[in-house]
Design a protein around this motif. Structure first.
Motif, PDB file in Angstrom:
ATOM      1  N   VAL A 117       0.850  -1.190   0.000  1.00 45.22           N
ATOM      2  CA  VAL A 117       0.000   0.000   0.000  1.00 45.22           C
ATOM      3  C   VAL A 117       0.886   1.241   0.000  1.00 45.22           C
ATOM      4  O   VAL A 117       2.040   1.197   0.429  1.00 45.22           O
ATOM      5  CB  VAL A 117      -0.953   0.045   1.230  1.00 45.22           C
ATOM      6  N   GLU A 118       0.325   2.323  -0.497  1.00 42.94           N
ATOM      7  CA  GLU A 118       0.987   3.627  -0.415  1.00 42.94           C
ATOM      8  C   GLU A 118       0.503   4.315   0.853  1.00 42.94           C
ATOM      9  O   GLU A 118      -0.696   4.529   1.016  1.00 42.94           O
ATOM     10  CB  GLU A 118       0.625   4.480  -1.628  1.00 42.94           C
ATOM     11  N   PRO A 119       1.384   4.661   1.787  1.00 36.23           N
ATOM     12  CA  PRO A 119       0.946   5.310   3.020  1.00 36.23           C
ATOM     13  C   PRO A 119       0.293   6.658   2.730  1.00 36.23           C
ATOM     14  O   PRO A 119       0.826   7.454   1.961  1.00 36.23           O
ATOM     15  CB  PRO A 119       2.247   5.518   3.806  1.00 36.23           C
ATOM     16  N   VAL A 120      -0.875   6.890   3.320  1.00 37.32           N
ATOM     17  CA  VAL A 120      -1.562   8.166   3.109  1.00 37.32           C
ATOM     18  C   VAL A 120      -1.977   8.841   4.412  1.00 37.32           C
ATOM     19  O   VAL A 120      -2.272  10.029   4.423  1.00 37.32           O
ATOM     20  CB  VAL A 120      -2.806   8.014   2.196  1.00 37.32           C
ATOM     21  N   LEU A 121      -1.993   8.098   5.511  1.00 39.55           N
ATOM     22  CA  LEU A 121      -2.420   8.668   6.780  1.00 39.55           C
ATOM     23  C   LEU A 121      -1.733   7.929   7.926  1.00 39.55           C
ATOM     24  O   LEU A 121      -1.687   6.701   7.934  1.00 39.55           O
ATOM     25  CB  LEU A 121      -3.939   8.546   6.929  1.00 39.55           C
ATOM     26  N   GLY A 122      -1.189   8.690   8.873  1.00 35.24           N
ATOM     27  CA  GLY A 122      -0.552   8.082  10.046  1.00 35.24           C
ATOM     28  C   GLY A 122       0.868   7.624   9.806  1.00 35.24           C
ATOM     29  O   GLY A 122       1.321   6.662  10.412  1.00 35.24           O
ATOM     30  N   MET A 123       1.587   8.320   8.927  1.00 32.27           N
ATOM     31  CA  MET A 123       2.945   7.899   8.598  1.00 32.27           C
ATOM     32  C   MET A 123       3.882   7.896   9.803  1.00 32.27           C
ATOM     33  O   MET A 123       4.756   7.049   9.917  1.00 32.27           O
ATOM     34  CB  MET A 123       3.534   8.778   7.491  1.00 32.27           C
ATOM     35  N   GLU A 124       3.694   8.830  10.713  1.00 31.64           N
ATOM     36  CA  GLU A 124       4.558   8.870  11.899  1.00 31.64           C
ATOM     37  C   GLU A 124       4.382   7.598  12.728  1.00 31.64           C
ATOM     38  O   GLU A 124       5.362   6.999  13.184  1.00 31.64           O
ATOM     39  CB  GLU A 124       4.218  10.102  12.746  1.00 31.64           C
ATOM     40  N   THR A 125       3.136   7.179  12.883  1.00 32.42           N
ATOM     41  CA  THR A 125       2.856   5.930  13.609  1.00 32.42           C
ATOM     42  C   THR A 125       3.439   4.736  12.868  1.00 32.42           C
ATOM     43  O   THR A 125       4.004   3.823  13.478  1.00 32.42           O
ATOM     44  CB  THR A 125       1.337   5.752  13.783  1.00 32.42           C
ATOM     45  N   MET A 126       3.314   4.732  11.546  1.00 39.82           N
ATOM     46  CA  MET A 126       3.879   3.632  10.756  1.00 39.82           C
ATOM     47  C   MET A 126       5.387   3.548  10.960  1.00 39.82           C
ATOM     48  O   MET A 126       5.948   2.449  11.076  1.00 39.82           O
ATOM     49  CB  MET A 126       3.551   3.830   9.279  1.00 39.82           C
ATOM     50  N   HIS A 127       6.055   4.684  10.985  1.00 40.56           N
ATOM     51  CA  HIS A 127       7.510   4.699  11.202  1.00 40.56           C
ATOM     52  C   HIS A 127       7.865   4.173  12.587  1.00 40.56           C
ATOM     53  O   HIS A 127       8.868   3.472  12.746  1.00 40.56           O
ATOM     54  CB  HIS A 127       8.067   6.112  11.003  1.00 40.56           C
ATOM     55  N   ILE A 128       7.053   4.488  13.574  1.00 39.21           N
ATOM     56  CA  ILE A 128       7.302   3.970  14.919  1.00 39.21           C
ATOM     57  C   ILE A 128       7.172   2.453  14.924  1.00 39.21           C
ATOM     58  O   ILE A 128       7.994   1.741  15.501  1.00 39.21           O
ATOM     59  CB  ILE A 128       6.324   4.603  15.931  1.00 39.21           C
ATOM     60  N   ARG A 129       6.146   1.941  14.250  1.00 33.94           N
ATOM     61  CA  ARG A 129       5.919   0.491  14.216  1.00 33.94           C
ATOM     62  C   ARG A 129       6.984  -0.240  13.410  1.00 33.94           C
ATOM     63  O   ARG A 129       7.358  -1.363  13.743  1.00 33.94           O
ATOM     64  CB  ARG A 129       4.531   0.206  13.629  1.00 33.94           C
ATOM     65  N   ARG A 130       7.464   0.395  12.355  1.00 33.45           N
ATOM     66  CA  ARG A 130       8.428  -0.258  11.460  1.00 33.45           C
ATOM     67  C   ARG A 130       9.887   0.055  11.805  1.00 33.45           C
ATOM     68  O   ARG A 130      10.781  -0.676  11.454  1.00 33.45           O
ATOM     69  CB  ARG A 130       8.152   0.171  10.015  1.00 33.45           C
ATOM     70  N   GLY A 131      10.094   1.173  12.446  1.00 36.45           N
ATOM     71  CA  GLY A 131      11.460   1.600  12.733  1.00 36.45           C
ATOM     72  C   GLY A 131      11.756   2.896  12.011  1.00 36.45           C
ATOM     73  O   GLY A 131      11.456   3.048  10.820  1.00 36.45           O
ATOM     74  N   SER A 132      12.362   3.835  12.725  1.00 37.04           N
ATOM     75  CA  SER A 132      12.554   5.177  12.180  1.00 37.04           C
ATOM     76  C   SER A 132      13.513   5.225  10.998  1.00 37.04           C
ATOM     77  O   SER A 132      13.482   6.162  10.200  1.00 37.04           O
ATOM     78  CB  SER A 132      13.063   6.112  13.279  1.00 37.04           C
ATOM     79  N   LYS A 133      14.371   4.215  10.855  1.00 31.52           N
ATOM     80  CA  LYS A 133      15.369   4.247   9.779  1.00 31.52           C
ATOM     81  C   LYS A 133      14.869   3.629   8.468  1.00 31.52           C
ATOM     82  O   LYS A 133      15.577   3.645   7.462  1.00 31.52           O
ATOM     83  CB  LYS A 133      16.645   3.536  10.226  1.00 31.52           C
ATOM     84  N   VAL A 134      13.656   3.092   8.484  1.00 33.05           N
ATOM     85  CA  VAL A 134      13.099   2.493   7.271  1.00 33.05           C
ATOM     86  C   VAL A 134      12.784   3.602   6.273  1.00 33.05           C
ATOM     87  O   VAL A 134      12.067   4.550   6.607  1.00 33.05           O
ATOM     88  CB  VAL A 134      11.827   1.681   7.580  1.00 33.05           C
ATOM     89  N   PRO A 135      13.311   3.526   5.034  1.00 31.64           N
ATOM     90  CA  PRO A 135      12.999   4.566   4.042  1.00 31.64           C
ATOM     91  C   PRO A 135      11.501   4.615   3.741  1.00 31.64           C
ATOM     92  O   PRO A 135      10.818   3.590   3.769  1.00 31.64           O
ATOM     93  CB  PRO A 135      13.782   4.139   2.798  1.00 31.64           C
ATOM     94  N   PHE A 136      10.992   5.801   3.435  1.00 30.05           N
ATOM     95  CA  PHE A 136       9.568   5.963   3.168  1.00 30.05           C
ATOM     96  C   PHE A 136       9.099   5.025   2.052  1.00 30.05           C
ATOM     97  O   PHE A 136       8.019   4.444   2.132  1.00 30.05           O
ATOM     98  CB  PHE A 136       9.276   7.417   2.787  1.00 30.05           C
ATOM     99  N   SER A 137       9.921   4.824   1.030  1.00 34.28           N
ATOM    100  CA  SER A 137       9.528   3.977  -0.109  1.00 34.28           C
ATOM    101  C   SER A 137       9.388   2.512   0.273  1.00 34.28           C
ATOM    102  O   SER A 137       8.762   1.737  -0.446  1.00 34.28           O
ATOM    103  CB  SER A 137      10.553   4.114  -1.243  1.00 34.28           C
ATOM    104  N   LYS A 138       9.950   2.121   1.419  1.00 38.49           N
ATOM    105  CA  LYS A 138       9.881   0.724   1.879  1.00 38.49           C
ATOM    106  C   LYS A 138       8.942   0.550   3.070  1.00 38.49           C
ATOM    107  O   LYS A 138       8.803  -0.552   3.596  1.00 38.49           O
ATOM    108  CB  LYS A 138      11.278   0.227   2.276  1.00 38.49           C
TER     109      LYS A 138
END
Length: 199
Positions: free
Chosen positions: A109-130
């Motif tokens: 999916v293409e992230p459209v809402l809650g990206m900050e939360t997604m980064h917390i769940r996935r890890g802050s160093k994960v590139p946005f495209s991944k």
């Protein structure tokens, strides 16, 4: 700003289509929303895979109904979430009529809402495209877990909350009544004022 009010759930008829390949294509461009502990995240579906329960050896249901695959045999419009390799939760959308066991794996999916939360769940160093590229990573980013298996995608399912019951705050003067476990809060929620457990 992403306007939630302009989006509606897909109707049951969408999921009941007899051709799982058609459903897989039609899901592209649709949105997946999650509400975990009051935090909403969303992504636009950009990659899917179709699985047919009757003549597709790649489909989990090909060998028949098991405890794991029983959800696939329900009518279309429920979530089939399973754990892959003991690590990744994979989110599928069941389609077709009851007993036919078709499903579409949501792969990206293409992230459209809650990206900050997604980064917390996935890890802050994960590139946005991944961030949500891949079925396991999108589930982690959106907070999808095994407990969401069999969730009705058409209904208004109440949010499952882990609730703590503790003693009340600031009433030590009340003697034995101060020990009553009459304060409740959602476990681990960041906005809870005092996270206190009973002695």
């Amino acid at each position: 700003m992403f306007d939630l009010s302009s989006y509606e759930k897909l109707p049951q008829s969408f999921y009941n289509h007899s051709d799982v390949v058609h459903v897989a294509k039609e899901l592209l461009g649709k949105y997946v929303f999650t509400n975990i502990d009051g935090i909403i995240t969303a992504g636009k579906i950009v990659e899917t895979e179709a699985y047919c329960g009757r003549n597709d050896r790649a489909c989990h249901a090909h060998a028949g109904r098991t405890e794991r695959t029983r959800v696939m045999f329900e009518k279309g419009g429920v979530a089939y979430v399973y754990l892959c390799y003991g690590i990744h939760h994979l989110f599928n959308v069941v389609s077709n009529e009851e007993g036919l066991a078709d499903a579409v794996l949501i792969r990206a999916v293409e992230p459209v809402l809650g990206m900050e939360t997604m980064h917390i769940r996935r890890g802050s160093k994960v590139p946005f495209s991944k961030l949500t590229a891949g079925p396991g990573t999108l589930s982690k980013a959106l907070g999808i877990q095994k407990k969401h298996n069999a969730l009705d995608l058409c209904g208004d399912t109440p949010e499952e909350l882990e609730i703590e019951a503790t003693t009340r705050v600031g009433v030590g003067y009340a003697g034995e009544d101060a020990l009553l476990p009459w304060r409740f809060y959602i476990r681990d929620h960041p906005f809870v004022s005092v996270k206190k457990r009973n002695p």
